[in-house]
Design an enzyme around this catalytic site. Sequence first.
Site, mmCIF file in Angstrom:
data_model
loop_
_atom_site.group_PDB
_atom_site.id
_atom_site.type_symbol
_atom_site.label_atom_id
_atom_site.label_comp_id
_atom_site.label_asym_id
_atom_site.label_seq_id
_atom_site.Cartn_x
_atom_site.Cartn_y
_atom_site.Cartn_z
ATOM 1 N N ARG A 1 0.860 -1.183 0.000
ATOM 2 C CA ARG A 1 0.000 0.000 0.000
ATOM 3 C C ARG A 1 0.897 1.234 0.000
ATOM 4 N NH1 ARG A 1 -3.084 3.238 4.681
ATOM 5 N NH2 ARG A 1 -3.855 4.816 3.252
ATOM 6 N N HIS B 1 -2.951 10.992 0.287
ATOM 7 C CA HIS B 1 -2.458 10.799 1.655
ATOM 8 C C HIS B 1 -1.869 12.131 2.123
ATOM 9 C CE1 HIS B 1 -1.323 7.405 4.586
ATOM 10 N NE2 HIS B 1 -1.003 8.535 5.195
ATOM 11 N N GLU C 1 -7.727 8.713 5.851
ATOM 12 C CA GLU C 1 -8.028 9.369 7.122
ATOM 13 C C GLU C 1 -8.519 10.811 6.995
ATOM 14 O OE1 GLU C 1 -4.511 9.058 9.545
ATOM 15 O OE2 GLU C 1 -4.838 6.937 9.938
ATOM 16 N N ASN D 1 -8.062 2.312 9.328
ATOM 17 C CA ASN D 1 -6.809 2.488 10.059
ATOM 18 C C ASN D 1 -7.148 2.511 11.534
ATOM 19 O OD1 ASN D 1 -5.684 2.838 7.558
ATOM 20 N ND2 ASN D 1 -5.022 4.956 7.884
ATOM 21 N N TYR E 1 -5.486 2.160 15.591
ATOM 22 C CA TYR E 1 -4.304 2.087 16.448
ATOM 23 C C TYR E 1 -4.643 1.865 17.915
ATOM 24 C CZ TYR E 1 -1.459 3.633 12.514
ATOM 25 O OH TYR E 1 -0.820 3.710 11.297
ATOM 26 N N GLU F 1 -4.175 0.178 7.915
ATOM 27 C CA GLU F 1 -3.048 0.541 8.786
ATOM 28 C C GLU F 1 -3.300 0.010 10.179
ATOM 29 O OE1 GLU F 1 -2.001 4.718 9.143
ATOM 30 O OE2 GLU F 1 -2.067 4.963 6.970
#
Length: 502
Positions: free
Chosen positions: A110, A155, A200, A341, A343, A406
């Site tokens: 990616r 991005h 994002e 994504n 985290y 991600e």
Amino acid sequence: MNIIHLKFYVLVVFFGVQSYGFTEFYNLSDDDFFYGTFPTDFEWGFATASYQVEGGWNEDGKGESIWDEFTHRRPNPVVDNSTGDIACDSYHKYKEDVRLLKDAGANYYRFSISWSRILPDGTPSNINQAGLDYYNNLLDELKANGMSAMVTLYHWDLPQPLEVQGGWLNETMADYFEDFARVAYKNFGDRVDKWLTFNEPWVFCVLGYGNTVLAPGVPEPLHSHYDCIHNVLKAHANAYHLYKNEFQQRQNGKCGITLDSNFYQPADVNSRADVEAAERAQQFSHAWMGSPLFHGKYPDVMRELVDAKSKADGFLTSRLPTFDSYWAGRINGSLDFLGLNHYSTELVQASVETRPDWWGDRNVTTFRDPSWEGSVSGKDVVPWGFRKILNWIKNTYGNPPLYVTENGYADDGTVGLNDQGRIRFYTKYTNEMLKAVNIDGCNVKSYTAWSLMDNFEWTNGYTHRFGLHWVNFTDPQRQRLPKASVATLRKIIQDNGFPMTN
Ligand SMILES: *[C@@H]1O[C@H](CO)[C@@H](O)[C@H](O)[C@H]1NC(C)=O
Ligand SMILES: *[C@@H]1O[C@H](CO)[C@@H](O)[C@H](O)[C@H]1NC(C)=O
Ligand SMILES: *[C@@H]1O[C@H](CO)[C@@H](O)[C@H](O)[C@H]1NC(C)=O
Ligand SMILES: *[C@@H]1O[C@H](CO)[C@@H](O)[C@H](O)[C@H]1NC(C)=O
Ligand SMILES: *[C@@H]1O[C@H](CO)[C@@H](O)[C@H](O)[C@H]1NC(C)=O
Ligand SMILES: *[C@@H]1O[C@H](CO)[C@@H](O)[C@H](O)[C@H]1NC(C)=O
């Protein structure tokens, strides 16, 4: 996972996620390791982004992006005064990047396209052949090594000439973005498996507009992030329909978008107010974009709160704009898959907030559990939250095909190649993903580790290292070395999970 856990899981399925009385659900197998393997067509990859790795910021006709402009400001807003001028030098070292991917066992890579590398002034009136050559070479190299490509169109590195016209606060960006997407599909689409229009939107809209944390760092008006998201969703829909109508049949790829979201856990799962606040936080983050994409409108709870608060603050119209029926219909359903994504996780309590922007409009307070393992990036290591956000997505949007685009862990580099924290992170997070897929039935199709290598971590410069490969940033050659975690992930990829026989 023992049978008692399984019973509570079944109860939760019957009564839904709002059944906040079932505290055991929240405890479910936090520490239990789950053995099993992913479906045979599950795929694994590694991610990077153009500004964070490429360098070559003004080489071969590339135009200036908002990140070039931001990091060249004095004083430099980046903590270590660094820039992405050279970064990992992937503009020259892409063949080595592909070799690292192959050695790590990746099925796909990616990466993102620097808009201003192929369209220096942001528009197709001037197409930079050297920029096209770079991405063509990278795609060919991947193909020659048996890997496919997942490509992010945006991005965060908007061409600076478009920022001068208002950037994402100007709705004409939706047309410029479509023009850019057409150039990308036309030149690269025969070798691209998955397109991601945006990475994002929450992060670059909320931290870049009405806020100075990220480029372009336009501080006023405070609530401008609502307009940014509005225009980004229109731009996304334009690029999606363009792909559908003019390219997909021939190129056989899929087109989606990557949204980021923490998981929001009620501070007290027995408190109705906290449970509602946690769901409200989730609606204000993931569903802010997810609801228009899947249901054709902003979440009801956002509509109510932001409208009421805007009125109370003396605004003539709501801070949260409304889609007319044309745009609602165009955005609704405009994705072949969802990218996520993820985290970390936060605890949430209800509160009454007055700040006239997204932060205050939510009426929540978020904080961390001091028992959680922290990390240098401020993102706590909370593996079970990954399973819960995957379940929340499944339940909220009808279990769409989901690509984890991600997931990763930063350290400050002092551990060098012996990155035990990252090994624990990847083992536990991918194990929670396995529970989500094999126990909960979440429709997860692939997993992408962030990141292939240490890189320019936005305003944290080179002080936060997310890489599975170490990059020596004082070495003009930008030498890359595998950290210990590469072997861990390679094994998980080879085994396609955690088979019991190991
Ligand atoms: C987890 O379970 C224990 C008992 O096994 C209970 O005391 C505790 O409140 C639970 N925690 C959460 C967050 O549900
Ligand atoms: C960054 O540069 C500023 C001057 O612009 C200086 O005051 C500061 O000490 C520098 N910080 C680092 C970490 O080099
Ligand atoms: C928005 O973009 C259009 C087209 O580039 C431009 O004509 C207009 O001036 C821009 N609006 C603002 C407020 O900058
Ligand atoms: C969005 O699409 C779904 C599924 O086709 C449909 O049920 C829903 O009514 C649409 N929403 C709007 C606001 O048009
Ligand atoms: C949210 O906060 C406002 C104050 O800004 C308050 O008047 C309102 O009652 C709160 N609403 C909810 C649902 O918490
Ligand atoms: C990084 O590169 C510099 C310059 O080539 C070299 O002096 C240094 O030893 C390298 N550091 C590591 C950890 O390899």
